[in-house]
Design an enzyme around this catalytic site. Structure first.
Site, short mmCIF file in Angstrom:
data_model
loop_
_atom_site.label_atom_id
_atom_site.label_comp_id
_atom_site.label_asym_id
_atom_site.label_seq_id
_atom_site.Cartn_x
_atom_site.Cartn_y
_atom_site.Cartn_z
N GLY A 1 -90.08 16.87 -28.79
CA GLY A 1 -90.81 17.87 -29.58
C GLY A 1 -89.97 18.37 -30.75
N CYS B 1 -84.41 27.42 -22.69
CA CYS B 1 -85.65 28.11 -22.33
C CYS B 1 -85.40 28.93 -21.07
CB CYS B 1 -86.82 27.14 -22.15
SG CYS B 1 -86.55 25.90 -20.90
N ASP C 1 -80.37 21.65 -27.44
CA ASP C 1 -81.43 22.33 -26.69
C ASP C 1 -81.13 22.00 -25.23
OD1 ASP C 1 -83.85 23.69 -26.29
OD2 ASP C 1 -84.96 21.81 -26.18
N ALA D 1 -85.09 14.56 -25.30
CA ALA D 1 -86.37 14.16 -24.68
C ALA D 1 -87.16 15.38 -24.23
CB ALA D 1 -86.09 13.24 -23.49
C1 LIG Z 1 -84.76 21.35 -22.49
S1 LIG Z 1 -84.87 19.65 -22.30
C2 LIG Z 1 -84.88 19.09 -23.97
C3 LIG Z 1 -86.21 19.24 -24.65
C4 LIG Z 1 -86.22 18.58 -26.00
N1 LIG Z 1 -85.19 19.12 -26.85
C5 LIG Z 1 -87.55 18.74 -26.68
O1 LIG Z 1 -87.71 19.60 -27.51
O2 LIG Z 1 -88.45 17.97 -26.38
C6 LIG Z 1 -83.23 19.29 -21.82
C7 LIG Z 1 -82.90 17.83 -21.82
O3 LIG Z 1 -81.52 17.73 -21.55
C8 LIG Z 1 -81.31 16.48 -20.96
N2 LIG Z 1 -79.97 16.49 -20.37
C9 LIG Z 1 -79.59 16.82 -19.13
N3 LIG Z 1 -78.25 16.66 -18.99
C10 LIG Z 1 -77.80 16.22 -20.18
C11 LIG Z 1 -76.53 15.85 -20.66
N4 LIG Z 1 -75.44 15.92 -19.91
N5 LIG Z 1 -76.43 15.43 -21.94
C12 LIG Z 1 -77.52 15.38 -22.72
N6 LIG Z 1 -78.74 15.71 -22.31
C13 LIG Z 1 -78.88 16.13 -21.05
C14 LIG Z 1 -82.46 16.34 -20.00
O4 LIG Z 1 -82.71 14.97 -19.71
C15 LIG Z 1 -83.59 16.99 -20.79
O5 LIG Z 1 -84.37 16.01 -21.42
#
Ligand SMILES: C[S@@+](CC[C@H](N)C(=O)[O-])C[C@H]1O[C@@H](n2cnc3c(N)ncnc32)[C@H](O)[C@@H]1O
Length: 672
Positions: A393, A513, A456, A390
């Protein structure tokens, strides 16, 4: 949301393209111009960028003081009026530009020599509703044209024609020369500025007086108890001077003073000037030389350029560019390294609400976010897992790279964010995506055997401080313990979810990031030590700094240099990290799980290799290699049936990503 805000919050390409070029064109055309980019010195450079990108929100701590010190910010340029309704903006629209613009453009846009295809002779269709209420186009591409309309910047066939490549190459070559010149000018001006301030502050000659004699007081940094604002101009001067001393410590330091005293003073000043917590300032400072650290902290004060990614599931970049140009957007291909990115220089329209946006022709996406997807390089018809997806992108870029074939599992445990993910998937027309809602550390239990996995990872965001300045103060030591812990668990889960025997894939890309070593090299090093069945491979991205192979006494595997680091001050993109693994064998099930538990205190103690193993019933899938598939049905044998059932159970578990050996008791029970 207004265009200005959007622009301020987005990022740009590795090579910052010709912002100055646009300014020059506008000056020639007698149009209002943003602050000059070639202005020397940090303050003016910052103002120029700000004027270009119009950052939202509060000003950097230093800005007010700079203004007080008589350095006014450049005037905001009025947006160039455009008329998307009736005028084909491929026409020259900047008065006076035709006369000698070629000469000016020579460096950056060799349009005469560039073989730009001219195959779209029609004037762009009227756009109906005057969404923008503008009256003339403003794109540089239009104004370059000598012979009138029809000569487009974007070739008919985006992928095949070399016109754009030539344009971009000419652009980059010109820009590179310009940047060299600019850098030289900046250095000269900085040197002059330093010399001037040295004269003011250094009564003892060459050795600047940086460190206070009185240990209790720090007049410049201000006295918090007295609620006095720090004198930012003096602070800045002292930072510059201190860096000069640290650059040439033997000659410039004062007698009896140690390097660590100067460093401590510099860090205190950085915290006061830029508003960082001491903890984070030091962590970030340690990544660089003092001079480069200064550049990094400076870059975090300005927004990166706005970039949009063309959704090739819906349109071509050339068509999108033309449509947006018609709406009064000034843009340019993001750089040779991307075929889908467009850097937005100026827009009269809210980029998040144009008809093209609503129709899913593009997504506002930071340039650095392209990189992990490019590194993953998903192929058509593969099975891909995007573990932390989420708001999508990267998922939607993966879908476009796969041309909507195969399957992408886009996972995110955060339901609210997953809604945004679903929205983007629909808007951009990605039809090969299934959204799931697991904590990705559970993978590969729910699903495994993917050809490629993108992780990511959730991170501290130290690469995106320009976007979210709260990171400066809200990240604590605890964050830098907890986040890497989660990242390690996630990365092991990512590796275990990949099918090492995938014919086309077998890759994992890890990205953040953030620029801290704890969240990047240390996580990758951990995965290498826990999973001997993976190796690092080249990311395939043509630019980026090598990852650290050692850092502050820690040694990492030499292959860490294959990973890539991106910084705001080097590539004008968000800070980012990308590592690509290839999985070449199954994970040893028991040993590694035990070590994972001990080492990472992972509660997902059952992590074992969940790579689907070829069906034992298949011709070549039997472990013994002795059994051949039988097509005939020759009666019933209970014993044989039991054996088949057991085998089927094992295969089913493997397909679900489970290790049948991990649950022998249950297996026995079930088979009884
Ligand atoms: C950097 S953002 C991802 C952005 C996404 N890849 C994009 O390009 O739009 C990191 C994401 O990791 C999720 N996240 C946090 N803990 C997580 C977990 N234990 N397993 C999977 N996702 C997780 C968060 O909800 C967040 O949406």
């Amino acid at each position: 949301m207004g265009a200005g805000r959007r622009m301020a919050r987005k990022q740009g390409p590795p090579e910052a393209l010709s912002e100055e070029h646009f300014a020059r064109l506008k000056r020639k055309a007698g149009l209002p111009v943003d602050a000059p980019v070639e202005a020397s010195g940090n303050k003016r450079r910052r103002t120029g960028k700000n004027a270009d990108a119009k950052p939202a929100g509060k000003k950097p701590a230093a800005t007010a003081a700079k203004q007080m010190n008589g350095k006014k910010p450049a005037k905001e340029a009025k947006p160039v009026k455009t008329n998307g309704r009736s005028k084909p903006v491929v026409k020259t629209i900047m008065p006076g530009l035709e006369d000698d613009s070629d000469e000016e453009l020579g460096d950056e846009f060799d349009l005469e020599n560039a073989d730009l295809s001219d195959d779209d002779e029609e004037a762009p269709a009227a756009l109906g509703d005057d969404f923008l209420g503008s009256d003339s186009g403003s794109s540089v591409f239009d104004s370059d044209e000598e012979g009138g309309k029809g000569k487009h910047v974007f070739s008919e066939d985006e992928d095949e024609s070399d016109a754009e490549e030539k344009l971009t190459a000419a652009n980059i070559a010109g820009l590179s020369r310009k940047l060299d010149l600019q850098r030289a000018e900046e250095e000269a001006a900085n040197a002059a500025e330093l010399a001037e301030s040295a004269m003011k502050t250094n009564i003892e000659g060459d050795r600047p007086h940086i460190l206070d004699d009185d240990e209790d007081e720090d007049d410049i940094a201000g006295k918090p108890n007295a609620m006095l604002a720090p004198d930012l101009q003096l602070l800045r001067t002292r930072i510059s001077e201190n860096i000069r001393v640290l650059d040439d410590f033997a000659n410039l330091s004062e007698e009896g003073r140690s390097r660590s005293e100067y460093t401590a003073q510099l860090l205190r000043d950085i915290c006061s000037y830029y508003g960082y917590s001491e903890y984070l300032a030091e962590k970030l400072y340690n990544l660089f030389t003092p001079r480069e650290a200064f550049a990094f902290f400076e870059a975090n004060e300005t927004a990166r350029p706005v970039v949009i990614r063309t959704n090739t599931l819906r349109t071509h970049r050339r068509d999108l560019a033309q449509a947006l140009i018609n709406r009064g957007v000034t843009l340019e291909p993001v750089g040779k390294w991307s075929k889908v990115g467009l850097q937005i220089f100026e827009s009269n329209v809210p980029l998040g609400a144009t008809p093209e946006y609503l129709a899913g022709h593009y997504i506002l996406q930071a340039a650095s976010s392209f990189l992990p997807c490019m590194a993953l390089d998903p192929q058509e018809n593969e099975r891909v897992l995007d573990m932390a997806a989420a708001p999508g992108g990267k998922t939607t870029y993966l879908a476009a790279l796969m041309k909507n074939t195969g399957i992408i599992i886009a996972n995110d445990p955060n339901k609210a964010r997953a809604k945004g993910l679903i929205g983007n998937i629909h808007r951009l027309g990605a039809r090969n995506v299934i959204v799931s809602n697991y904590d990705a550390r559970e993978f590969p239990k729910p699903m495994g055997g993917f050809d490629r996995v993108l992780l990511d990872a959730p991170c501290s965001g130290t690469g995106v401080i320009a976007k979210d300045p709260s990171v400066k103060t809200n990240k604590t030591e605890m964050d830098f313990m907890q986040l890497p812990h989660t990242q390690k668990q996630l990365l092991l889960a990512a590796i275990d979810s990949v099918n090492h025997s995938s014919k086309s894939g077998g890759y994992v890309v890890y990205s953040t990031c953030s620029v801290t070593v704890e969240e990047n090299e240390q996580v990758v090093q951990y995965a290498l030590s826990r999973r001997p069945n993976v190796r690092l491979v080249d990311t395939g991205i043509s630019f980026g700094r090598e990852g650290f192979t050692s850092f502050m006494g820690k040694k990492f595997d030499a292959s860490l240099r294959l990973t890539r680091r991106y910084y705001p001050h080097t590539y004008n993109v968000d800070g980012f990290y990308v590592a690509k693994f290839q999985k070449f064998g199954p994970t040893p099930p028991k040993t590694s799980a035990a070590r994972d538990r001990a080492a990472a205190a992972a509660d997902d103690a059952d992590i074992i290799d969940k790579t689907p193993i070829p069906d034992e019933d298949s011709e070549d899938g039997d472990a013994s290699g002795s059994r051949k598939k039988k097509d005939d049905f020759g009666g019933w044998d209970d014993e044989e049936d039991k054996e088949y059932m057991e085998k089927g159970r094992r295969n089913a578990m493997r397909r679900r990503g489970l290790d049948p050996r991990s649950n022998k008791k249950a297996a026995k029970k079930q088979s009884k």
